[in-house]
Motif scaffolding. Structure first.
Motif, PDB file in Angstrom:
ATOM      1  N   GLY A  91       0.815  -0.673   0.029  1.00 24.61           N
ATOM      2  CA  GLY A  91       0.203  -0.018   0.203  1.00 24.61           C
ATOM      3  C   GLY A  91       0.995   1.603   0.053  1.00 24.61           C
ATOM      4  N   ARG A  92      -0.031   2.315  -0.557  1.00 30.74           N
ATOM      5  CA  ARG A  92       1.493   3.680  -0.308  1.00 30.74           C
ATOM      6  C   ARG A  92       0.095   4.776  -0.456  1.00 30.74           C
ATOM      7  N   LEU A  93       0.370   6.044   0.714  1.00 29.58           N
ATOM      8  CA  LEU A  93       0.201   6.496   0.581  1.00 29.58           C
ATOM      9  C   LEU A  93       0.475   7.822   0.545  1.00 29.58           C
ATOM     10  N   THR A  94      -0.390   9.247   0.492  1.00 33.77           N
ATOM     11  CA  THR A  94      -0.484  10.604   0.501  1.00 33.77           C
ATOM     12  C   THR A  94      -0.087  10.852   1.372  1.00 33.77           C
ATOM     13  N   TRP A  95       1.861  11.812   1.924  1.00 33.09           N
ATOM     14  CA  TRP A  95       1.784  12.339   2.980  1.00 33.09           C
ATOM     15  C   TRP A  95       1.235  14.301   2.798  1.00 33.09           C
ATOM     16  N   ILE A 112      10.045  14.072  10.839  1.00 30.51           N
ATOM     17  CA  ILE A 112       8.929  13.712  10.443  1.00 30.51           C
ATOM     18  C   ILE A 112       9.495  13.290   8.614  1.00 30.51           C
ATOM     19  N   ARG A 113       9.505  15.248   8.508  1.00 29.82           N
ATOM     20  CA  ARG A 113       9.630  15.536   6.390  1.00 29.82           C
ATOM     21  C   ARG A 113      10.654  14.480   5.948  1.00 29.82           C
ATOM     22  N   ASP A 114      11.969  14.332   7.305  1.00 28.41           N
ATOM     23  CA  ASP A 114      12.936  12.696   6.528  1.00 28.41           C
ATOM     24  C   ASP A 114      12.126  11.718   6.513  1.00 28.41           C
ATOM     25  N   TYR A 115      11.876  11.633   7.602  1.00 28.19           N
ATOM     26  CA  TYR A 115      11.041  10.063   7.576  1.00 28.19           C
ATOM     27  C   TYR A 115       9.699  10.039   6.435  1.00 28.19           C
ATOM     28  N   VAL A 116       9.278  10.818   6.133  1.00 30.00           N
ATOM     29  CA  VAL A 116       8.405  10.583   5.170  1.00 30.00           C
ATOM     30  C   VAL A 116       9.145  10.942   3.659  1.00 30.00           C
ATOM     31  N   VAL A 117      10.417  10.775   3.703  1.00 23.25           N
ATOM     32  CA  VAL A 117      11.280  11.353   2.210  1.00 23.25           C
ATOM     33  C   VAL A 117      11.858   9.784   2.318  1.00 23.25           C
ATOM     34  N   GLN A 118      11.653   8.607   3.194  1.00 27.55           N
ATOM     35  CA  GLN A 118      12.125   7.833   3.818  1.00 27.55           C
ATOM     36  C   GLN A 118      10.376   6.602   2.704  1.00 27.55           C
ATOM     37  N   THR A 122      11.176   4.460  -0.259  1.00 26.99           N
ATOM     38  CA  THR A 122      10.519   2.552   0.350  1.00 26.99           C
ATOM     39  C   THR A 122       9.457   2.300  -0.550  1.00 26.99           C
ATOM     40  N   PHE A 123       8.659   2.914   0.101  1.00 27.69           N
ATOM     41  CA  PHE A 123       6.896   2.446  -0.213  1.00 27.69           C
ATOM     42  C   PHE A 123       6.264   3.118  -2.077  1.00 27.69           C
ATOM     43  N   GLY A 124       6.797   4.400  -2.061  1.00 29.34           N
ATOM     44  CA  GLY A 124       6.483   5.022  -2.955  1.00 29.34           C
ATOM     45  C   GLY A 124       5.320   6.212  -2.634  1.00 29.34           C
ATOM     46  N   ASP A 125       5.457   6.238  -1.490  1.00 31.47           N
ATOM     47  CA  ASP A 125       4.536   7.159  -0.572  1.00 31.47           C
ATOM     48  C   ASP A 125       4.931   9.048  -1.308  1.00 31.47           C
ATOM     49  N   GLU A 126       3.463   9.438  -1.544  1.00 34.79           N
ATOM     50  CA  GLU A 126       3.512  10.645  -2.301  1.00 34.79           C
ATOM     51  C   GLU A 126       3.476  12.251  -0.940  1.00 34.79           C
ATOM     52  N   VAL A 127       4.203  12.951  -1.300  1.00 30.05           N
ATOM     53  CA  VAL A 127       4.887  14.276  -0.548  1.00 30.05           C
ATOM     54  C   VAL A 127       4.007  14.792  -0.476  1.00 30.05           C
ATOM     55  N   SER A 128       3.099  15.824  -0.393  1.00 27.77           N
ATOM     56  CA  SER A 128       2.212  16.568  -0.891  1.00 27.77           C
ATOM     57  C   SER A 128       1.721  18.183   0.270  1.00 27.77           C
ATOM     58  N   TYR A 129       1.771  19.172  -0.556  1.00 31.26           N
ATOM     59  CA  TYR A 129       1.070  20.283   0.254  1.00 31.26           C
ATOM     60  C   TYR A 129      -0.550  20.450   0.683  1.00 31.26           C
ATOM     61  N   PHE A 130      -1.238  20.146   1.414  1.00 29.55           N
ATOM     62  CA  PHE A 130      -1.833  20.021   2.014  1.00 29.55           C
ATOM     63  C   PHE A 130      -2.600  21.625   2.921  1.00 29.55           C
ATOM     64  N   PRO A 131      -3.138  22.817   1.850  1.00 32.42           N
ATOM     65  CA  PRO A 131      -3.338  24.137   2.971  1.00 32.42           C
ATOM     66  C   PRO A 131      -4.476  23.795   3.929  1.00 32.42           C
ATOM     67  N   GLY A 132      -4.760  23.105   4.935  1.00 32.27           N
ATOM     68  CA  GLY A 132      -5.611  23.011   5.495  1.00 32.27           C
ATOM     69  C   GLY A 132      -7.222  23.229   5.922  1.00 32.27           C
ATOM     70  N   TYR A 133      -7.496  22.511   4.707  1.00 37.66           N
ATOM     71  CA  TYR A 133      -9.116  22.163   4.157  1.00 37.66           C
ATOM     72  C   TYR A 133      -9.329  23.902   3.647  1.00 37.66           C
ATOM     73  N   PHE A 134      -9.065  25.179   3.870  1.00 40.16           N
ATOM     74  CA  PHE A 134     -10.705  25.921   3.739  1.00 40.16           C
ATOM     75  C   PHE A 134      -9.653  26.966   3.213  1.00 40.16           C
ATOM     76  N   PRO A 135      -9.096  26.870   2.458  1.00 41.27           N
ATOM     77  CA  PRO A 135      -7.488  28.354   1.682  1.00 41.27           C
ATOM     78  C   PRO A 135      -9.318  29.208   1.062  1.00 41.27           C
ATOM     79  N   ALA A 136      -9.681  28.836   0.388  1.00 39.45           N
ATOM     80  CA  ALA A 136     -10.370  29.765  -0.610  1.00 39.45           C
ATOM     81  C   ALA A 136     -11.286  30.125  -0.029  1.00 39.45           C
ATOM     82  N   TYR A 163      12.067  15.818  -7.459  1.00 38.55           N
ATOM     83  CA  TYR A 163      10.589  15.356  -7.338  1.00 38.55           C
ATOM     84  C   TYR A 163       9.485  16.444  -6.838  1.00 38.55           C
ATOM     85  N   ARG A 164       8.660  16.398  -7.605  1.00 35.38           N
ATOM     86  CA  ARG A 164       7.179  17.139  -7.499  1.00 35.38           C
ATOM     87  C   ARG A 164       6.323  16.461  -6.914  1.00 35.38           C
TER      88      ARG A 164
END
Length: 469
Positions: A91-95, A112-118, A122-136, A163-164
């Protein structure tokens, strides 16, 4: 859609339509070959959110002042990832990181950032931006876009090797921001709608389709109608809802005797609210809506979920990790073919199969679980396509007639609110016209099909000959 049956011709559904999913029925045990990326498959997208305060919107716009530094540790992040992987090694997930969580130089967030890069390596997880639910709902569009670019660059820098992310975890993003992502950042998937959210938490926007769609330049909840209003950014929901619960507005009363419109597979409203036993029953009931009947009707199944990492501190690491393990493990046990993929991967699969909304035709059927406000006497049906979404509700115990509780037309003009600012947010970006499921307006009174106008009936007839599933 291309399905080759070696033994029998797959019979068409009683409910016909022009959508790509209208004809084929995938029957257990049938020997068929599927060549499309989604068809015949079940998918789950999961994001783990890392933040510094609840409901962050930007560096300086925080809807709750609590510092969650102690709520985020490397042990918490690793424990949640390991619970996810215990019976799901592929399984893969998005951070998803808020802007503050990307920039905070305190030890916990750096670790945590270092771990997420690992995890990405290792697993193919995605690293993404999450502006807190309500930016708009709190920031001008130009500022939202600018900060997305800044966050993407920060991610590229600390992940390295060019990476992007392939998707942005936006919560609610305006049509302008989605177009910016597609055209300026070349990112073509975003979690940019929270389906059915209305009058709860820091903002809401009911009125969209619950499954993937390409949004219109007029409104992020509206599917594009053609080339002139098309945005090439697949719009994804963040939490899969129990449709019976989701028709309500907000939440009220006791966890058990009251109602919560956000009930579904989300951990706060289920495991935290009802405990591991009842909560898990409701989670699996909601999963089955999409992986059993929904899979049959639509040709594929998809559920989506977001877990905030702070839950481990707030409600106990053992409890939350047990809930994660139960959900993932029982999903894989009941539907062994389920693939846990990142939001970006799922968006790419969707784009590979569908280039527009022309073949979009989703259908769902649910009878309540009998738990809490998922009333087991109620039967709801949803129909969602490019030009409208429509829901019917009836009491199947007493065989009452179906009444239309939602008829949102996408063939009509739509408009988003003007730019807000933090001091005067615009919290409701809903797309409502003919009838809305929340019942928040005088015109939102359920009606019989026979009470619709000839124009409305003709529109429905373009897609469906009847409402029998």
């Amino acid at each position: 859609m291309r399905i080759i049956d070696r033994r029998n011709f797959i019979k068409t559904s009683a409910l016909t339509g022009i959508g790509a999913f209208a004809a084929p029925q995938l029957i257990n045990g049938m020997n068929y070959i599927v060549t499309d990326p989604l068809t015949g498959k079940r998918f789950v997208t999961l994001c783990i959110m890392i933040r510094t305060t609840p409901w962050e919107v930007s560096r300086d716009v925080k809807l709750h002042p609590r510092d969650e530094y102690d709520f985020h540790t490397l042990d918490y992040a690793r424990s949640l990832r390991e619970a996810f992987a215990k019976n799901n090694p592929d399984g893969r997930l998005t951070w998803g990181f808020t802007l503050n969580a990307l920039e905070d130089q305190r030890d916990h967030f750096r670790e945590i950032r270092d771990y997420v890069v690992q995890c990405k390596e290792t697993f193919g997880d995605e690293v993404s931006y999450f502006p807190g639910y309500f930016p708009a709902m709190y920031l001008p569009r130009e500022r939202v876009n600018k900060e997305m670019t800044e966050a993407i660059q920060i991610i590229s820098d600390f992940v390295g090797n060019g990476y992007r992310p392939k998707a942005i975890m936006g919560g609610f993003l305006s049509a302008d921001s989605l177009q910016y992502l597609a055209e300026k950042e070349k990112i073509h998937t975003a979690h940019a709608v929270i389906w059915s959210q209305h009058a709860i938490d820091g903002g809401g926007a009911d009125g969209s389709v619950s499954y993937p769609f390409y949004p219109s330049t007029e409104h992020f909840c509206k599917p594009a109608q053609g080339k002139n209003d098309f945005i090439d950014c697949v719009n994804l929901d963040g939490w899969t809802m129990d449709f019976i619960c989701a028709r309500r507005s907000g939440a009220t009363g006791h966890e058990i005797t009251g109602f919560n419109s956000r009930r579904g597979i989300g951990p706060i409203e289920t495991y935290k609210g009802w405990g591991l036993d009842l909560g898990h029953r409701e989670v699996m009931h909601t999963m089955a809506i999409h992986f059993d009947k929904g899979f049959e009707l639509n040709g594929f199944g998809w559920t989506t979920n977001i877990w905030e990492a702070q839950l481990l501190h707030e409600f106990g690491s053992d409890f939350i990790c047990s809930a994660m393990e139960m959900w993932v493990s029982d999903t894989k046990k009941r539907w062994p073919d389920t693939q846990f993929v990142t939001f970006g991967e799922f968006g790419e699969l969707y784009r590979a199969q569908f280039a527009s909304n022309e073949k979009m035709n989703y259908r769902f059927f649910e009878r309540g679980s009998g738990l809490g406000d998922s009333y087991n006497n109620l039967e709801i049906k949803w129909f969602m396509n490019k030009e409208f979404r429509l829901a019917t509700l009836r009491d199947w115990h007493f065989n009452t007639p179906e009444k239309i509780i939602d008829f949102t037309r996408y063939d009509l003009p739509a408009h988003e609110p003007a730019d807000p600012n933090p001091s005067s947010p615009q919290k409701d970006w809903s797309l409502m016209n003919r009838i809305n499921q929340k019942g928040s307006r005088p015109q939102d009174i359920p009606v019989l099909l026979s009470e619709l106008t000839d124009d409305e009936l003709n529109l429905i007839a373009k897609y469906y000959t009847d409402f029998k599933l």
